[in-house]
Scaffold this active site. Structure first.
Site, PDB file in Angstrom:
ATOM      1  N   TYR A   1       2.436 -13.715 -15.534  1.00 22.60           N
ATOM      2  CA  TYR A   1       1.629 -12.752 -14.764  1.00 22.60           C
ATOM      3  C   TYR A   1       0.138 -13.081 -14.925  1.00 22.60           C
ATOM      4  O   TYR A   1      -0.603 -13.117 -13.923  1.00 22.60           O
ATOM      5  CB  TYR A   1       1.939 -11.345 -15.283  1.00 22.60           C
ATOM      6  CG  TYR A   1       1.136 -10.244 -14.632  1.00 22.60           C
ATOM      7  CD1 TYR A   1       1.334  -9.892 -13.301  1.00 22.60           C
ATOM      8  CD2 TYR A   1       0.183  -9.526 -15.367  1.00 22.60           C
ATOM      9  CE1 TYR A   1       0.594  -8.867 -12.717  1.00 22.60           C
ATOM     10  CE2 TYR A   1      -0.548  -8.500 -14.788  1.00 22.60           C
ATOM     11  CZ  TYR A   1      -0.338  -8.171 -13.467  1.00 22.60           C
ATOM     12  OH  TYR A   1      -1.074  -7.168 -12.881  1.00 22.60           O
ATOM     13  N   ALA A   2      -0.298 -13.357 -16.157  1.00 23.48           N
ATOM     14  CA  ALA A   2      -1.719 -13.666 -16.405  1.00 23.48           C
ATOM     15  C   ALA A   2      -2.129 -14.931 -15.649  1.00 23.48           C
ATOM     16  O   ALA A   2      -3.211 -14.984 -15.049  1.00 23.48           O
ATOM     17  CB  ALA A   2      -1.969 -13.842 -17.899  1.00 23.48           C
TER      18      ALA A   2
ATOM     19  N   ILE B   1      -4.238   0.842 -15.693  1.00 25.05           N
ATOM     20  CA  ILE B   1      -4.298   1.913 -14.697  1.00 25.05           C
ATOM     21  C   ILE B   1      -2.940   2.626 -14.623  1.00 25.05           C
ATOM     22  O   ILE B   1      -1.893   1.969 -14.658  1.00 25.05           O
ATOM     23  CB  ILE B   1      -4.647   1.328 -13.300  1.00 25.05           C
ATOM     24  CG1 ILE B   1      -5.872   0.391 -13.370  1.00 25.05           C
ATOM     25  CG2 ILE B   1      -4.868   2.449 -12.282  1.00 25.05           C
ATOM     26  CD1 ILE B   1      -7.160   0.984 -13.871  1.00 25.05           C
TER      27      ILE B   1
ATOM     28  N   LYS C   1      -2.598 -14.132 -12.023  1.00 30.54           N
ATOM     29  CA  LYS C   1      -3.803 -13.334 -11.759  1.00 30.54           C
ATOM     30  C   LYS C   1      -5.069 -14.172 -11.952  1.00 30.54           C
ATOM     31  O   LYS C   1      -6.079 -13.949 -11.269  1.00 30.54           O
ATOM     32  CB  LYS C   1      -3.809 -12.087 -12.646  1.00 30.54           C
ATOM     33  CG  LYS C   1      -2.725 -11.083 -12.267  1.00 30.54           C
ATOM     34  CD  LYS C   1      -2.975 -10.548 -10.861  1.00 30.54           C
ATOM     35  CE  LYS C   1      -1.905  -9.655 -10.324  1.00 30.54           C
ATOM     36  NZ  LYS C   1      -2.195  -9.153  -8.975  1.00 30.54           N
TER      37      LYS C   1
ATOM     38  N   SER D   1      -6.440  -9.016 -12.389  1.00 27.06           N
ATOM     39  CA  SER D   1      -6.128  -8.147 -13.529  1.00 27.06           C
ATOM     40  C   SER D   1      -6.964  -8.571 -14.729  1.00 27.06           C
ATOM     41  O   SER D   1      -7.333  -9.745 -14.860  1.00 27.06           O
ATOM     42  CB  SER D   1      -4.648  -8.279 -13.894  1.00 27.06           C
ATOM     43  OG  SER D   1      -4.406  -7.701 -15.160  1.00 27.06           O
TER      44      SER D   1
ATOM     45  N   ARG E   1       2.249   2.637  -2.514  1.00 30.62           N
ATOM     46  CA  ARG E   1       2.098   3.432  -3.749  1.00 30.62           C
ATOM     47  C   ARG E   1       0.970   2.854  -4.609  1.00 30.62           C
ATOM     48  O   ARG E   1       0.378   1.828  -4.263  1.00 30.62           O
ATOM     49  CB  ARG E   1       3.408   3.443  -4.536  1.00 30.62           C
ATOM     50  CG  ARG E   1       3.772   2.068  -5.056  1.00 30.62           C
ATOM     51  CD  ARG E   1       5.099   2.081  -5.785  1.00 30.62           C
ATOM     52  NE  ARG E   1       5.195   0.911  -6.648  1.00 30.62           N
ATOM     53  CZ  ARG E   1       6.323   0.406  -7.107  1.00 30.62           C
ATOM     54  NH1 ARG E   1       7.460   0.958  -6.775  1.00 30.62           N
ATOM     55  NH2 ARG E   1       6.315  -0.646  -7.903  1.00 30.62           N
TER      56      ARG E   1
ATOM     57  N   ASN F   1      -3.399  -6.691  -2.349  1.00 28.64           N
ATOM     58  CA  ASN F   1      -3.067  -5.868  -3.521  1.00 28.64           C
ATOM     59  C   ASN F   1      -1.632  -6.067  -4.004  1.00 28.64           C
ATOM     60  O   ASN F   1      -1.349  -5.889  -5.186  1.00 28.64           O
ATOM     61  CB  ASN F   1      -3.305  -4.394  -3.140  1.00 28.64           C
ATOM     62  CG  ASN F   1      -2.623  -3.438  -4.093  1.00 28.64           C
ATOM     63  OD1 ASN F   1      -3.134  -3.148  -5.170  1.00 28.64           O
ATOM     64  ND2 ASN F   1      -1.439  -2.928  -3.721  1.00 28.64           N
TER      65      ASN F   1
ATOM     66  N   ALA G   1       0.806  -1.231   0.000  1.00 27.18           N
ATOM     67  CA  ALA G   1       0.000   0.000   0.000  1.00 27.18           C
ATOM     68  C   ALA G   1       0.838   1.280   0.000  1.00 27.18           C
ATOM     69  O   ALA G   1       0.312   2.353   0.215  1.00 27.18           O
ATOM     70  CB  ALA G   1      -0.956  -0.007   1.190  1.00 27.18           C
TER      71      ALA G   1
HETATM   72  P1  NAD Z   1       2.790  -1.018  -8.112  1.00 26.60           P
HETATM   73  O1  NAD Z   1       3.966  -1.746  -8.635  1.00 26.60           O
HETATM   74  O2  NAD Z   1       2.750   0.466  -8.181  1.00 26.60           O
HETATM   75  O3  NAD Z   1       2.489  -1.449  -6.598  1.00 26.60           O
HETATM   76  C1  NAD Z   1       2.629  -2.755  -6.154  1.00 26.60           C
HETATM   77  C2  NAD Z   1       2.949  -2.710  -4.680  1.00 26.60           C
HETATM   78  O4  NAD Z   1       3.146  -4.041  -4.193  1.00 26.60           O
HETATM   79  C3  NAD Z   1       4.240  -1.935  -4.395  1.00 26.60           C
HETATM   80  O5  NAD Z   1       4.024  -1.042  -3.331  1.00 26.60           O
HETATM   81  C4  NAD Z   1       5.230  -3.028  -4.005  1.00 26.60           C
HETATM   82  O6  NAD Z   1       6.227  -2.590  -3.097  1.00 26.60           O
HETATM   83  C5  NAD Z   1       4.289  -4.036  -3.357  1.00 26.60           C
HETATM   84  N1  NAD Z   1       4.885  -5.353  -3.272  1.00 26.60           N
HETATM   85  C6  NAD Z   1       5.536  -6.051  -4.250  1.00 26.60           C
HETATM   86  N2  NAD Z   1       6.004  -7.203  -3.759  1.00 26.60           N
HETATM   87  C7  NAD Z   1       5.634  -7.260  -2.455  1.00 26.60           C
HETATM   88  C8  NAD Z   1       5.837  -8.199  -1.421  1.00 26.60           C
HETATM   89  N3  NAD Z   1       6.530  -9.327  -1.643  1.00 26.60           N
HETATM   90  N4  NAD Z   1       5.312  -7.947  -0.178  1.00 26.60           N
HETATM   91  C9  NAD Z   1       4.627  -6.795   0.056  1.00 26.60           C
HETATM   92  N5  NAD Z   1       4.424  -5.860  -0.901  1.00 26.60           N
HETATM   93  C10 NAD Z   1       4.928  -6.081  -2.129  1.00 26.60           C
HETATM   94  O7  NAD Z   1       1.536  -1.666  -8.858  1.00 26.60           O
HETATM   95  P2  NAD Z   1       0.015  -1.209  -9.008  1.00 26.60           P
HETATM   96  O8  NAD Z   1      -0.177  -0.847 -10.429  1.00 26.60           O
HETATM   97  O9  NAD Z   1      -0.378  -0.274  -7.941  1.00 26.60           O
HETATM   98  O10 NAD Z   1      -0.690  -2.630  -8.814  1.00 26.60           O
HETATM   99  C11 NAD Z   1      -1.361  -3.038  -7.634  1.00 26.60           C
HETATM  100  C12 NAD Z   1      -2.058  -4.362  -7.905  1.00 26.60           C
HETATM  101  O11 NAD Z   1      -2.986  -4.195  -8.984  1.00 26.60           O
HETATM  102  C13 NAD Z   1      -1.086  -5.468  -8.338  1.00 26.60           C
HETATM  103  O12 NAD Z   1      -1.506  -6.693  -7.784  1.00 26.60           O
HETATM  104  C14 NAD Z   1      -1.248  -5.488  -9.840  1.00 26.60           C
HETATM  105  O13 NAD Z   1      -0.942  -6.739 -10.376  1.00 26.60           O
HETATM  106  C15 NAD Z   1      -2.711  -5.122 -10.005  1.00 26.60           C
HETATM  107  N6  NAD Z   1      -3.028  -4.551 -11.308  1.00 26.60           N
HETATM  108  C16 NAD Z   1      -2.475  -3.375 -11.740  1.00 26.60           C
HETATM  109  C17 NAD Z   1      -2.828  -2.879 -12.998  1.00 26.60           C
HETATM  110  C18 NAD Z   1      -2.294  -1.581 -13.548  1.00 26.60           C
HETATM  111  O14 NAD Z   1      -2.607  -1.250 -14.703  1.00 26.60           O
HETATM  112  N7  NAD Z   1      -1.527  -0.809 -12.828  1.00 26.60           N
HETATM  113  C19 NAD Z   1      -3.720  -3.585 -13.802  1.00 26.60           C
HETATM  114  C20 NAD Z   1      -4.247  -4.775 -13.338  1.00 26.60           C
HETATM  115  C21 NAD Z   1      -3.895  -5.243 -12.093  1.00 26.60           C
END
Ligand code: NAD
Length: 248
Positions: free
Chosen positions: A156-157, A189, A160, A143, A16, A91, A14
Site C-alpha cells: 500500500y505504501a 482518518i 501511494k 497517504s 463513501r 480518490n 465517491a
Molecule cells: P474507503 O475504503 O472508505 O473508500 C474507498 C472508495 O474507493 C470506496 O468507495 C470504494 O468502493 C472505492 N473503490 C475501490 N476500488 C475501486 C475501483 N476499482 N474503482 C472505483 N472505485 C473503487 O476509503 P477512504 O478511507 O475513504 O479512502 C479514500 C482514499 O484516501 C484512498 O485512496 C485511501 O488510500 C486514501 N487514504 C485514506 C486514509 C484513511 O485514514 N482513511 C489515509 C490515507 C489515505
C-alpha cells in the site's frame, strides 16, 4: 474565493468515506459532481440525493478504475455529454495490510491496479478535455504512509508513494496548458478503511498524532477543495498533508 460554479468535477470512489465528503464539499461550492463508484451503486445514489437535497448538482457514474478501457470510455462519454471535465479527484483506493514476506502476488497486482494504474488511467482520460479547455485541476489521494512508510503496509505504501512521482511528472507535462496536479496525503482518518484496525493499533497511532485525535473525511475534503479552486491557481506538483501533525 473557492467557488466552483459551472465546473464539472469527477471524484472516483465517491460513494463513501473521503470520496463522499469531497464530492459533497465540491458540490457545496457549486460544482456539478460526478460520483464514481464500482460496487456501491445504492450508496452512490444516496450521495447524489444528499447533494441534490441541498440544492447541488450531482450524478452517479459506475466504472472500475482498474479497467483502463472502461475508464477511458466512461470519461470520454462524460466529457462529450457535459462538454467538459474541469476537475479530477483520484480518490479510489484499496489497502492490503500484510508483512511483505506474507503478501500474495495477486494482492500486489490488485493494489497497484486500483491505486496506481487507476490513477494514471483516470488522469490520462481527463487530460484530453482539460488540454482542449487549456485548464484543469487534478488531485491524487496519496497517504501519510507513502511518505513515511509503515510496518505491515509495504505494498500500500509503495502504491501511494507512486502517486507522488506521478503528480510531479504530470504537473511538469501539463503546466503549459494551465492544468495543475497536486496530492493530498491524509493521515489517520475515520472511514471504513480504518475502522477494521484493532484497538491497540489505533491507540498507538493516537499517541503519534500531535493534535491527539483522528481526522474527519471533511477535513481532507477541505484541502482538496482548496487545490481545485482559483485560490490555488499557482500551486502545482505540491503535496498537502492532512494528518494532525503525525508526519511533518
Ligand atoms: P474507503 O475504503 O472508505 O473508500 C474507498 C472508495 O474507493 C470506496 O468507495 C470504494 O468502493 C472505492 N473503490 C475501490 N476500488 C475501486 C475501483 N476499482 N474503482 C472505483 N472505485 C473503487 O476509503 P477512504 O478511507 O475513504 O479512502 C479514500 C482514499 O484516501 C484512498 O485512496 C485511501 O488510500 C486514501 N487514504 C485514506 C486514509 C484513511 O485514514 N482513511 C489515509 C490515507 C489515505
Amino acid at each position: 474565493m473557492f467557488g466552483l460554479s459551472g465546473k464539472v468535477a469527477l471524484v472516483t470512489g465517491a460513494s463513501r468515506g473521503i470520496g463522499r465528503a469531497t464530492a459533497e464539499a465540491l458540490a457545496a461550492q457549486g460544482a456539478h459532481v460526478v460520483i464514481n463508484y464500482v460496487r456501491g451503486e445504492e450508496e452512490a445514489r444516496r450521495v447524489v440525493q444528499a447533494i441534490e437535497e441541498r440544492g447541488g448538482k450531482a450524478e452517479a457514474l459506475g466504472f472500475d478504475v482498474a479497467d483502463m478501457q472502461a475508464t477511458d470510455e466512461a470519461i470520454a462519454a462524460l466529457a462529450k455529454r457535459l462538454g467538459r471535465v474541469d476537475i479530477l479527484v483520484a480518490n479510489a483506493g484499496i489497502a492490503v495490510d500484510n508483512l511483505v514476506l506474507r503478501v500474495k502476488e495477486e494482492e500486489i497486482d490488485r493494489v497497484f491496479a486500483v491505486n496506481v494504474k487507476g490513477a494514471i488511467g483516470c488522469a490520462r482520460a481527463v487530460i484530453k478535455p482539460m488540454m482542449r479547455a487549456r485548464a484543469g485541476r487534478i488531485v491524487f489521494l496519496s497517504s501519510i504512509v507513502g511518505e513515511m512508510g509503515n510496518a505491515g503496509q509495504a505494498v500500500y505504501a509503495a502504491s501511494k508513494a507512486a502517486l507522488l512521482g506521478l503528480s510531479k511528472t504530470l504537473a511538469r507535462e501539463y503546466a503549459s496548458r494551465s492544468i495543475t496536479v497536486n496530492v493530498v496525503a491524509p493521515g489517520f482518518i475515520d472511514t471504513d478503511m480504518t475502522s477494521s484496525l484493532g484497538a491497540e493499533v489505533k491507540e498507538g497511532m493516537l499517541k503519534a498524532i500531535p493534535l491527539g485525535r483522528t481526522g474527519k473525511p471533511e477535513e481532507v475534503a477541505a484541502a482538496v477543495v482548496f487545490l481545485c479552486s482559483d485560490a490555488a491557481s499557482y500551486i502545482t506538483g505540491e503535496t498537502i498533508r492532512v494528518n494532525g501533525g503525525m508526519y511533518m
